[in-house]
Design a protein around this motif. Structure first.
Motif, PDB file in Angstrom:
ATOM      1  N   VAL A 179      -1.815   2.468   8.177  1.00  0.00           N
ATOM      2  CA  VAL A 179      -1.682   1.685   9.404  1.00  0.00           C
ATOM      3  C   VAL A 179      -2.109   0.233   9.197  1.00  0.00           C
ATOM      4  N   LEU A 180      -3.165   0.015   8.410  1.00  0.00           N
ATOM      5  CA  LEU A 180      -3.791  -1.302   8.338  1.00  0.00           C
ATOM      6  C   LEU A 180      -3.299  -2.174   7.201  1.00  0.00           C
ATOM      7  N   LEU A 181      -2.887  -1.581   6.089  1.00  0.00           N
ATOM      8  CA  LEU A 181      -2.709  -2.343   4.858  1.00  0.00           C
ATOM      9  C   LEU A 181      -1.248  -2.600   4.532  1.00  0.00           C
ATOM     10  N   LYS A 182      -1.061  -3.528   3.605  1.00  0.00           N
ATOM     11  CA  LYS A 182       0.274  -3.783   3.069  1.00  0.00           C
ATOM     12  C   LYS A 182       0.669  -2.662   2.105  1.00  0.00           C
ATOM     13  N   ALA A 183       1.937  -2.666   1.711  1.00  0.00           N
ATOM     14  CA  ALA A 183       2.484  -1.532   0.959  1.00  0.00           C
ATOM     15  C   ALA A 183       1.722  -1.269  -0.335  1.00  0.00           C
ATOM     16  N   TRP A 184       1.466  -2.318  -1.136  1.00  0.00           N
ATOM     17  CA  TRP A 184       0.799  -2.091  -2.424  1.00  0.00           C
ATOM     18  C   TRP A 184      -0.604  -1.539  -2.226  1.00  0.00           C
ATOM     19  N   SER A 185      -1.279  -1.984  -1.175  1.00  0.00           N
ATOM     20  CA  SER A 185      -2.634  -1.513  -0.913  1.00  0.00           C
ATOM     21  C   SER A 185      -2.628  -0.051  -0.482  1.00  0.00           C
ATOM     22  N   ILE A 186      -1.617   0.321   0.310  1.00  0.00           N
ATOM     23  CA  ILE A 186      -1.536   1.712   0.774  1.00  0.00           C
ATOM     24  C   ILE A 186      -1.385   2.655  -0.408  1.00  0.00           C
ATOM     25  N   TRP A 187      -0.448   2.338  -1.311  1.00  0.00           N
ATOM     26  CA  TRP A 187      -0.214   3.227  -2.445  1.00  0.00           C
ATOM     27  C   TRP A 187      -1.405   3.235  -3.405  1.00  0.00           C
ATOM     28  N   THR A 188      -2.131   2.140  -3.464  1.00  0.00           N
ATOM     29  CA  THR A 188      -3.351   2.135  -4.278  1.00  0.00           C
ATOM     30  C   THR A 188      -4.383   3.096  -3.699  1.00  0.00           C
ATOM     31  N   ILE A 189      -4.523   3.096  -2.372  1.00  0.00           N
ATOM     32  CA  ILE A 189      -5.450   4.031  -1.721  1.00  0.00           C
ATOM     33  C   ILE A 189      -5.024   5.472  -1.995  1.00  0.00           C
ATOM     34  N   VAL A 190      -3.716   5.740  -1.950  1.00  0.00           N
ATOM     35  CA  VAL A 190      -3.218   7.089  -2.227  1.00  0.00           C
ATOM     36  C   VAL A 190      -3.590   7.513  -3.648  1.00  0.00           C
ATOM     37  N   VAL A 191      -3.366   6.629  -4.608  1.00  0.00           N
ATOM     38  CA  VAL A 191      -3.675   6.956  -6.006  1.00  0.00           C
ATOM     39  C   VAL A 191      -5.175   7.154  -6.195  1.00  0.00           C
ATOM     40  N   VAL A 192      -5.968   6.268  -5.609  1.00  0.00           N
ATOM     41  CA  VAL A 192      -7.424   6.356  -5.768  1.00  0.00           C
ATOM     42  C   VAL A 192      -7.960   7.652  -5.172  1.00  0.00           C
ATOM     43  N   THR A 193      -7.523   8.012  -3.962  1.00  0.00           N
ATOM     44  CA  THR A 193      -8.017   9.251  -3.341  1.00  0.00           C
ATOM     45  C   THR A 193      -7.576  10.480  -4.140  1.00  0.00           C
ATOM     46  N   ALA A 194      -6.346  10.454  -4.672  1.00  0.00           N
ATOM     47  CA  ALA A 194      -5.893  11.589  -5.487  1.00  0.00           C
ATOM     48  C   ALA A 194      -6.730  11.727  -6.755  1.00  0.00           C
ATOM     49  N   LEU A 195      -7.046  10.588  -7.399  1.00  0.00           N
ATOM     50  CA  LEU A 195      -7.877  10.636  -8.610  1.00  0.00           C
ATOM     51  C   LEU A 195      -9.286  11.097  -8.273  1.00  0.00           C
ATOM     52  N   CYS A 196      -9.827  10.686  -7.147  1.00  0.00           N
ATOM     53  CA  CYS A 196     -11.159  11.122  -6.744  1.00  0.00           C
ATOM     54  C   CYS A 196     -11.179  12.632  -6.500  1.00  0.00           C
TER      55      CYS A 196
END
Length: 465
Positions: free
Chosen positions: A134-151
């Motif tokens: 909801v809050l971030l631009k596209a590249w930031s959103i996918w970075t959050i997705v990758v980071v949470t999956a790795l965590c």
């Protein structure tokens, strides 16, 4: 048309902000960061309660010292974020991205200390992903997705599982199922509350952007009209001068000078020709030509008195009540834009109510308020609903509706506003409010600079609403 209505239309707020798209984005980013800070406080309180209930209520031993240290760090980060938000209101996508990464890191640390991937609250990662979407631009959103999956994967590989019994068959009596239920309810409640607030912020931004686009379109429309009016004024100068010369010659001819009735008609035509020339000169003046010849210093009371006297002598009004209650007189530049704006309102009122008009000028705090009242049929609801829009007219003729449209935009340009309403006893009231800072001369202000600042916005004296 009903004789009375309680509806009031206002356009051009006093000292209205003219923020650009960047300012809107900053305001929305500021509000969204506030939502994240509030959510983080909820997280701190909720985690403290959950840790205590699990440790002491369920008897599941947790590393309290380490988990409370993580919560302390999260609370300190939130206080720093709040302090920074109060000092610097501009919030970028990068700052929101970092804030969400901190939340993800804190959640990962707490899960690592309390069972890792087997902890029912591991699904709180979805809350971070949805907030990022909801809050971030596209590249930031996918970075959050990758980071949470790795965590999540890291927790499954390196953390120790909770000593929970595998008693899923007990349904709601199972501690694991209870944890999942609490996690689901928490996710759902926080998403509903905060996504609703964030969506409201975005809707407000979109509405303000639409309003800015509409205003830009209207101002562009005014510029085109001003160019056309200036060109027409140049073209009309020569024929008006020719007509004035011809009428002067007619006045000296024996046939006219010997007939008082014809001589009176010639005099009336000369007056009207002079009025047309004044209108043309006003258009050219407001377009930036021959400004120095006509701009002169006067006072607010004198300016209004002269304006009303000139308008009254050139219009066929039967009864005109004029009351100047401005009080302490202040210096100003005789400005054609303000003059044409007030005359447009008076002309519209005269057309609706030829038998009676009233103009009242008052000094309210730091503003000049001009109120024009008539006894006509009033504004129809459609005009009130679309007040300040071009071509909103009940007269059904080409160009109708431009009078108030131009009045509103001139007032708005000067930082003022225009309000219209219908009187219960019949008739309409138009109120023009102009900030004194935009029209009054300071004692040490240069006359030419003031004239330039005030007279850049003309109202072509045609087209009534």
């Amino acid at each position: 048309m009903p004789a009375a209505t309680d509806k009031v239309a206002v356009a051009g707020e006093l000292h209205a902000p003219r923020a650009g798209v960047a300012s809107l984005d900053n305001a929305i980013g500021h509000q969204n960061m506030q939502q994240l800070i509030q959510l983080r406080w909820f997280a701190v309180v909720g985690q403290v309660a959950t840790i205590l209930v699990v440790h002491y209520g369920f008897g599941i031993r947790l590393p309290l010292n380490h988990m409370l240290q993580v919560l302390t760090c999260l609370a300190l980060f939130n206080m720093v974020s709040l302090l920074r938000l109060r000092i610097h209101r501009r919030v970028t996508n990068g700052e929101l991205f970092v804030a969400l990464l901190v939340d993800v890191a804190t959640l990962t640390a707490q899960l690592y200390l309390s069972g890792g991937a087997t902890n029912p609250f591991v699904f709180l990662y979805l809350l971070q992903v949805i907030l990022g979407a909801v809050l971030l631009k596209a590249w930031s959103i996918w970075t959050i997705v990758v980071v949470t999956a790795l965590c999540f994967a890291g927790l499954a590989l390196f953390s120790r599982p909770l000593p929970l019994p595998l008693d899923h068959d007990r349904g709601l009596w199972s501690p694991y199922v209870q944890g999942m239920l609490v996690c689901f309810a928490l996710n759902a409640a926080l998403l509903v509350v905060f996504i609703t607030r964030i969506s409201r912020n975005l809707r407000v931004r979109d509405a303000r952007l639409a309003d800015m686009r509409q205003r830009a379109s209207e101002e562009e429309h005014i510029v085109r009209m001003g160019l056309l009016a200036s060109g027409a004024a140049h073209e009309l100068g020569t024929p008006l001068a020719t007509l004035a010369v011809i009428l002067g010659d007619w006045r000296r001819l024996p046939h006219f000078s010997s007939d008082p009735e014809l001589l009176q008609e010639v005099a009336e035509m000369e007056v009207q020709i002079q009025r047309c020339k004044s209108i043309v000169s006003g258009i050219l003046l407001s377009a930036g030509e021959t400004r120095g010849e006509s701009s002169e210093e006067t006072t607010v009371r004198t300016f209004l008195d002269d304006l009303v006297e000139e308008w009254r002598t050139t219009r066929p009004v039967e009864e005109f009540d004029y009351e100047n209650l401005f009080g302490q007189d202040l210096p100003m530049v005789s400005d054609s834009a303000i003059k044409q704006m007030v005359c447009n309102v008076l002309d519209n009122a005269l057309e609706a109510s030829p038998h009676w008009l009233r103009l009242e000028a008052t000094h309210d705090a730091d503003a000049l308020t001009i109120t024009v009242t008539d006894a006509g049929p009033g504004f129809i609801p459609a005009i009130l609903a679309e007040f300040g829009k071009p071509y909103q007219s009940s007269k059904g003729r080409p160009g109708g509706g431009l009078g108030l449209f131009l009045v509103v935009n001139v007032a708005r340009t000067l930082g003022g506003r225009v309000a219209v309403r219908n009187r219960p006893e019949g008739g309409a009231v138009v109120t023009i409010t102009l900030p004194l800072a935009a029209i009054v001369l300071e004692e040490d202000e240069d006359h030419d600079d003031a004239a330039t600042a005030l007279a850049n916005h003309a109202v072509p004296p045609a087209a009534s609403p």
